[in-house]
Design an enzyme around this catalytic site. Structure first.
Site, PDB file in Angstrom:
ATOM      1  N   VAL A  61       0.814  -1.212   0.000  1.00 28.16           N
ATOM      2  CA  VAL A  61       0.000   0.000   0.000  1.00 28.16           C
ATOM      3  C   VAL A  61       0.847   1.261   0.000  1.00 28.16           C
ATOM      4  O   VAL A  61       0.335   2.357  -0.292  1.00 28.16           O
ATOM      5  CB  VAL A  61      -0.978   0.030   1.189  1.00 28.16           C
ATOM      6  CG1 VAL A  61      -1.970  -1.117   1.101  1.00 28.16           C
ATOM      7  CG2 VAL A  61      -0.235   0.045   2.518  1.00 28.16           C
ATOM      8  N   TYR A 151       4.799   4.953  15.633  1.00 22.01           N
ATOM      9  CA  TYR A 151       3.528   4.276  15.369  1.00 22.01           C
ATOM     10  C   TYR A 151       2.349   5.141  15.798  1.00 22.01           C
ATOM     11  O   TYR A 151       1.377   5.312  15.067  1.00 22.01           O
ATOM     12  CB  TYR A 151       3.520   2.947  16.115  1.00 22.01           C
ATOM     13  CG  TYR A 151       2.240   2.149  15.983  1.00 22.01           C
ATOM     14  CD1 TYR A 151       2.009   1.354  14.868  1.00 22.01           C
ATOM     15  CD2 TYR A 151       1.272   2.176  16.989  1.00 22.01           C
ATOM     16  CE1 TYR A 151       0.842   0.608  14.758  1.00 22.01           C
ATOM     17  CE2 TYR A 151       0.106   1.445  16.888  1.00 22.01           C
ATOM     18  CZ  TYR A 151      -0.103   0.655  15.765  1.00 22.01           C
ATOM     19  OH  TYR A 151      -1.267  -0.070  15.657  1.00 22.01           O
TER      20      TYR A 151
END
Length: 267
Positions: A61, A151
């Site tokens: 992606v 993250y």
């Protein structure tokens, strides 16, 4: 989901795989997007066994051209009108030790990749004036945890992007929402536990931090995604649903107030 065509990224494992299978069982044709490998093929076979039309689409992606190609190929199943924008990675590293490469890779997959998928979904859905997009954020988009600075930044970005997309696409009949999973028993989380000196103790400590006292199951997140993608959620957009066993909203330990001798209460 009968008559619908769904595209799921990160579909070879964990939450993505569980959601793809649930969508297949609910009648959708499903395009499974993930990095190439045997797990993607096995996930596709599970969905076929549920009676669905399935198309495995190997892609990263973080590559915008690969994302556009995956959407184009998925149209062989029918007009894509449900997208679970789920692919993501996690690296647990103290901020002082996080390399440029670790920062950029998480940013490229989790946030830039999610943008590429959402952008392509908008391009195919908006002209048809129908569709729903659900992106995977995290409980760490709402609270901080040591070792997850990069993250957490990507997942917070997903929530902000979800709200802006929902505002922009509402007039085109496209709904955009996010799901914020907590600690879910997936291969990704188990791999993180395995990096600890005592993986079993690390898991137990995580479970103690959750009000419901256990890790979540991928299927439990899948149920929330199914709702948000379905017409049952027709009046829901720009929202994020926290599915974390109560960890971000409640204290996991504590005592009830007890009556005192004077009739008052003490905490």
């Amino acid at each position: 989901m009968k008559g619908r065509t769904a595209l799921v990224t990160g579909a070879s494992s964990g939450i993505g795989r569980a959601t793809a299978l649930l969508l297949a069982r609910e009648g959708a044709a499903v395009a499974l997007v993930a990095l190439p490998g045997a797990e993607l093929d096995r996930a596709a076979e599970e969905c076929r066994a549920a009676g669905a039309r399935v198309l495995p689409l190997p892609a990263d992606v973080a590559d915008s051209a690969a994302v556009a190609d995956a959407f184009s190929r998925a149209e062989a199943l029918g007009p894509v009108d449900a997208v679970f924008n789920n692919a993501g990675i996690s690296m647990v590293v103290p901020v002082t030790e996080t390399t440029d490469e670790q920062w950029h890779r998480q940013l490229q997959v989790n946030l830039t990749g999610s943008f590429f998928v959402a952008r392509q979904a908008a391009r195919v859905m908006a002209p048809r004036r129908r569709g729903a997009i659900v992106s995977t954020a995290s409980e760490l988009a709402l609270t901080g945890q040591a070792g997850y600075v990069a993250y957490t930044a990507t997942k917070g970005g997903i929530l902000a992007m979800t709200r802006a997309l929902a505002a922009e696409l509402a007039a085109s009949g496209v709904r955009v929402n996010a799901v914020c999973p907590g600690a879910i028993d997936t291969p990704l989380l188990r791999a993180e536990f395995d990096t600890a000196d005592d993986p079993a103790a690390e898991r137990a400590e995580n479970e103690r931090s959750i009000v419901l006292g256990r890790l979540g199951r991928p299927e439990e997140i899948a149920q929330t995604v199914l709702f948000l993608l379905s017409d049952d959620a027709a009046y829901v957009t720009g929202a994020h649903y926290v599915v974390d066993g109560g960890r971000t909203g409640c204290f996991p330990v504590g005592s009830l107030a007890r009556p005192q001798e004077d009739g008052g209460e003490q905490a």
